[in-house]
Scaffold this motif. Sequence first.
Motif: not given
Length: 175
Positions: A44-53, A115-126
């Motif tokens: 997440d960045v700036d109160d938004h979730w990052v999703l892909v299509e 299986s998949f490993s779920l991770v949480r990414a923080r402190g995102l920079t473009k």
Amino acid sequence: MSHRDEHEPVETVWTGRFITALKQGQWEYVARSRGIRAAVILADVDDHWVLVEQYRVPLGRNCIELPAGLIGDGDGPDSVEQAAGRELVEETGYRPASVEELGDFYSSPGMVSESFSLVRARGLTKVGEGGGVDDEQIVTHLVPKDGVAAFVAAKRAEGVAIDVRVLMLLAPDFL
């Protein structure tokens, strides 16, 4: 609890570059080849979730997903955290300051052993454009955290598939 097929030998029916079809007793299922696993990223960045299509051949249409990628599919062996960071940059152009592993999960255990490993990414920079590698053509969506349900509904109305893992972001609305 015991299952009638658990002591039967595992037979390899077919092996490809990424998947292997297996049979054990009366049970047929698919596994990842070469022991490769996936990392799925909650970012997440700036109160938004990052999703892909991206277009998914088995579905025959685009799909909304959490960013994800294969562990150990790069130039050499890597950790869950390294793979997640690499894949997040490749797919979305965002580099995380930190990645926290949240655990291993199974998305379709009746058909796939993966299986998949779920991770949480923080402190995102473009740091780049994203979009994936080669011909992936991944589109990044920044979705307001309070707007996920409306975003999913709009994408469904367009005929876009929704990956089951997106339910994590919808749980409060569903429950």
